[in-house]
Structure formats: structure tokens, C-alpha cells
Design a protein around this motif. Structure first.
Motif, PDB file in Angstrom:
ATOM      1  N   ILE A  71       0.864  -1.188   0.000  1.00 45.09           N
ATOM      2  CA  ILE A  71       0.000   0.000   0.000  1.00 45.09           C
ATOM      3  C   ILE A  71       0.898   1.235   0.000  1.00 45.09           C
ATOM      4  N   SER A  72       0.624   2.197  -0.904  1.00 46.87           N
ATOM      5  CA  SER A  72       1.459   3.405  -0.987  1.00 46.87           C
ATOM      6  C   SER A  72       1.160   4.387   0.142  1.00 46.87           C
ATOM      7  N   GLU A  73      -0.146   4.542   0.468  1.00 44.75           N
ATOM      8  CA  GLU A  73      -0.529   5.546   1.471  1.00 44.75           C
ATOM      9  C   GLU A  73      -1.906   5.215   2.045  1.00 44.75           C
ATOM     10  N   ILE A  74      -2.077   5.415   3.335  1.00 50.50           N
ATOM     11  CA  ILE A  74      -3.401   5.290   3.966  1.00 50.50           C
ATOM     12  C   ILE A  74      -3.991   6.691   4.024  1.00 50.50           C
ATOM     13  N   ILE A  75      -5.123   6.903   3.340  1.00 50.56           N
ATOM     14  CA  ILE A  75      -5.678   8.256   3.205  1.00 50.56           C
ATOM     15  C   ILE A  75      -6.523   8.659   4.413  1.00 50.56           C
ATOM     16  N   ASP A  76      -7.331   7.739   4.928  1.00 49.95           N
ATOM     17  CA  ASP A  76      -8.267   8.076   6.009  1.00 49.95           C
ATOM     18  C   ASP A  76      -7.811   7.489   7.340  1.00 49.95           C
ATOM     19  N   GLU A  77      -8.089   8.230   8.407  1.00 52.60           N
ATOM     20  CA  GLU A  77      -7.757   7.745   9.747  1.00 52.60           C
ATOM     21  C   GLU A  77      -8.796   6.761  10.267  1.00 52.60           C
ATOM     22  N   ARG A  78     -10.020   6.891   9.777  1.00 54.13           N
ATOM     23  CA  ARG A  78     -11.106   6.031  10.251  1.00 54.13           C
ATOM     24  C   ARG A  78     -12.026   5.690   9.088  1.00 54.13           C
ATOM     25  N   PRO A  79     -12.840   4.630   9.199  1.00 52.62           N
ATOM     26  CA  PRO A  79     -13.728   4.229   8.096  1.00 52.62           C
ATOM     27  C   PRO A  79     -14.696   5.334   7.696  1.00 52.62           C
ATOM     28  N   LEU A  80     -14.937   5.465   6.387  1.00 54.84           N
ATOM     29  CA  LEU A  80     -15.875   6.466   5.882  1.00 54.84           C
ATOM     30  C   LEU A  80     -17.315   5.994   6.027  1.00 54.84           C
TER      31      LEU A  80
END
Length: 359
Positions: A71-80
Motif C-alpha cells: 500500500i502506498s498511502e493510507i488516506i483516512d484515519e477512520r472508516p468512511l
């Protein structure tokens, strides 16, 4: 020792309607967006699952017969989306014969869709915070400004009635600090007219009483009444009862032109407990309203068709005003009827679905 992450890619085609496995060095929650390399593209994916593996990347590749990517980057801190809506996306995909990613995209505002075309972010304002209330400042004017800041907690920089030089002197003496503080954009902040409250008529009382008697069971009730007959008062009284019992309300209206009228009625009655979701809001406003819902800062969501997917928890009442209106039908993929989605959510939360109509 890595985590295997199951990711849906942003391309809504049936050929790609499956999860692709990627690796991560940390556990990633289902329901968040991630940046991934897909072929020669860098795109956005949506995480559906994550499982720990005690094997190395090389060992996994030997068993699988292909090369894993991280995975290149985790965008969100929590589920949308909450668990209910993630399950609903699967149901909607089966009902409409659509790729699951297109159902997930339909549930989210444009700025939060699993797509590389994202832009809007959090809005901040500069706020003055008193960090030491016991400092003796140098001059009378500084003392006056210092006292003002102690009385007006966390005042924004633009509302500070003294000079910037005076503020800098207080900062130098470590009496105050200027920080960036997150704020929500509120589209209806200065546009709320005072509404008069009227006692319920016998007919309205009868409707309210009959629905409240079965408030904790799923059923569909039709309220028939021409425009101006007082359906809104019924909605308001039912909502008040539901909120009092620590549950939330989903209030839908068909046309965006009608939304401000309903918003004004609900905003007057329930104030900041109301969030608004419809396409006439700016990207920033919709982004902030959605985050208020996710953060459980509101009890009522008022909106047009797409608001049926609002990520409310503990829903106690779903209302569709003017339920006969054709704008409740989604004409692009995934094609759905809002009433059908309302019934699915009503069954899940075991709550009434109220349909109001003048026809």
C-alpha cells in the motif's frame, strides 16, 4: 510478518469487481481509502478487509505465484462508512447488478469517493488561546488586551479588537498563543428564520400517537395530506420523541428547492443537532456536514435523495416527504429507488419508515 489487505479499485467495471491483495506493515481498518499502484497507474482503492500473516513477502509470493505490492498511502484515519452501510453496498450491488465500488461511490460525497479526483480538505481558522492566566504583563494596554482574551475564550484572530503588535507582545511574554483550529462550514448559519410552533390538531395527534405506539418496530406508514396541511409538524414532533430516546432521524425531501424550508423548520427546532446533505452545498460544506455525521455530532440529517446513505448510527425514524416524487429515483448507475433503500435501512434499525404524500 505483514498484513494482507483486500482492496477494491476505483474503476467501476464488472471486470474489476473483485478485491486485489496488497501488503501493509500495519493493520488497516476496513472502510478506509488507500493509494495503490495498479498496473502503471497510481489510483485510489477502498479497503474491505485486512488479515495478519506470519510469513514474509517472499514466502507469500512463492505460494501465490505473483509479486505483491505494498500500500502506498493510507488516506483516512477512520472508516468512511459504518458496518451497516458497507453491508448495504453489497446488497445494493446485487439488487442493481452494479460493481460494488460504484455503490460505495454513490454513498459518499464527491470529495470522499474512492477516486483520484479528490480535492477539498479541512478548513482551519487562527484562534488566540490563553496559555498562562497568571502573568503580569508590561503595560496597561497589554493588560487590557490580556484581560479581554481571558474573558473571550478561544477568540478567532480576525475578531481580536486590538492591534497585531499588541498581540505579538503578549505572545513574546508567553501569555497567549495563536493556533490553527478546525472549523466547520455552515451553509445555513445566517439564514434561519424564526418559525412559530403550533399545537397539534386532533388528526395530527392521532397520527403521532399511532406511530409512537410502534416506534421501536419496523413498519411503513403513509401520511396523506395536501401541501400546507401540517405534515411538517408531525415530522417535528416524531423527531423530538425519537431524539429524546437517544436515537437519530433521517429526513428526506425530494427537491433541493424544498430543502431550505425543511431545514429552517428543523434547524429552528433542533439547532446544531441538524446536518444538511444535498448537491447545492459547496464541496467544502458537504465535506464538513458529512464529517459531523461520522463524528456523531448530529442527531438529524435533512437532505435530498443521496442523504439516504447518511452514516447515522442508531436510526430511530426515517421520513420521506412527498414520497411519490420522481426525483427519488436514481437514474444513473447504480439505479435505485430511495424508498427501497429506506425500507432496507428501516429493517436493519428496526424503526418506522414514514412516507408523506399529497397525492
Amino acid at each position: 510478518m505483514v498484513y494482507i489487505v483486500q482492496v477494491l479499485v476505483e474503476h467501476p467495471t464488472h471486470a474489476l469487481d473483485t478485491t486485489f491483495d496488497y501488503l501493509a506493515n500495519e493493520e488497516i481498518m476496513g472502510g478506509v481509502r488507500v493509494a495503490i499502484a495498479f498496473g502503471y497507474q497510481r489510483i485510489i482503492g477502498y479497503v474491505l478487509g485486512c488479515e495478519y500473516s506470519s510469513m514474509t513477502k517472499e514466502e507469500l509470493e512463492k505460494i501465490a505465484g505473483f509479486k505483491y505490492r505494498y500500500i502506498s498511502e493510507i488516506i483516512d484515519e477512520r472508516p468512511l462508512l459504518n458496518q451497516e452501510l458497507q453491508e448495504l453496498s453489497l446488497t445494493l450491488a446485487k439488487l442493481t447488478l452494479s460493481p460494488r465500488i460504484s455503490c460505495l461511490q454513490a454513498m459518499l460525497p464527491p470529495q470522499l469517493k474512492p477516486s483520484t479526483n479528490k480535492s477539498v480538505g479541512i478548513k482551519y481558522q487562527k484562534v488566540i488561546k490563553v496559555i498562562n492566566k497568571n502573568i503580569v504583563v508590561n503595560t496597561v494596554k497589554q493588560q487590557e488586551a490580556y484581560q479581554f482574551l481571558k474573558e473571550h475564550v478561544d477568540i478567532s484572530l480576525k475578531d481580536f479588537p486590538y492591534s497585531r503588535g499588541l498581540l505579538n507582545k503578549l505572545i513574546e511574554q508567553k501569555a497567549v498563543l495563536v493556533v490553527d483550529e478546525e472549523i466547520y462550514r455552515d451553509p445555513y448559519l445566517d439564514n434561519q428564520k424564526k418559525e412559530h410552533e403550533f399545537p397539534l390538531t386532533p388528526d395530527q395527534q392521532k397520527i403521532v400517537g399511532s406511530i409512537i405506539s410502534k416506534i421501536n418496530t419496523y413498519h411503513t406508514a403513509l401520511i396523506h395530506g395536501v401541501t400546507g396541511s401540517g405534515k411538517t409538524e408531525v415530522y417535528l414532533h416524531l423527531s423530538k420523541y425519537v431524539i429524546k430516546n437517544n436515537k437519530t432521524v433521517l429526513m428526506l425531501v425530494p427537491e433541493i428547492s424544498l430543502t431550505p424550508m425543511m431545514v429552517n423548520a428543523f434547524k429552528h427546532k433542533f439547532g446544531k443537532q441538524v446536518a444538511i446533505l444535498h448537491s447545492k452545498l459547496s464541496s467544502g460544506e458537504r465535506y464538513d456536514e458529512y464529517r459531523r455525521i461520522i463524528n456523531e455530532e448530529v442527531k438529524i440529517v435533512v437532505g435530498a435523495r443521496s442523504a439516504i446513505f447518511a452514516p447515522l448510527e442508531k436510526i430511530g425514524l426515517i421520513i420521506l416527504d412527498e414520497e411519490h416524487d420522481s426525483s427519488y429515483k436514481q437514474e444513473t448507475k447504480p439505479r435505485y429507488q430511495t424508498t427501497q433503500i429506506a425500507r432496507i435501512r428501516g429493517k436493519y434499525h428496526n424503526c418506522p419508515v414514514i412516507l408523506g404524500s399529497a397525492t
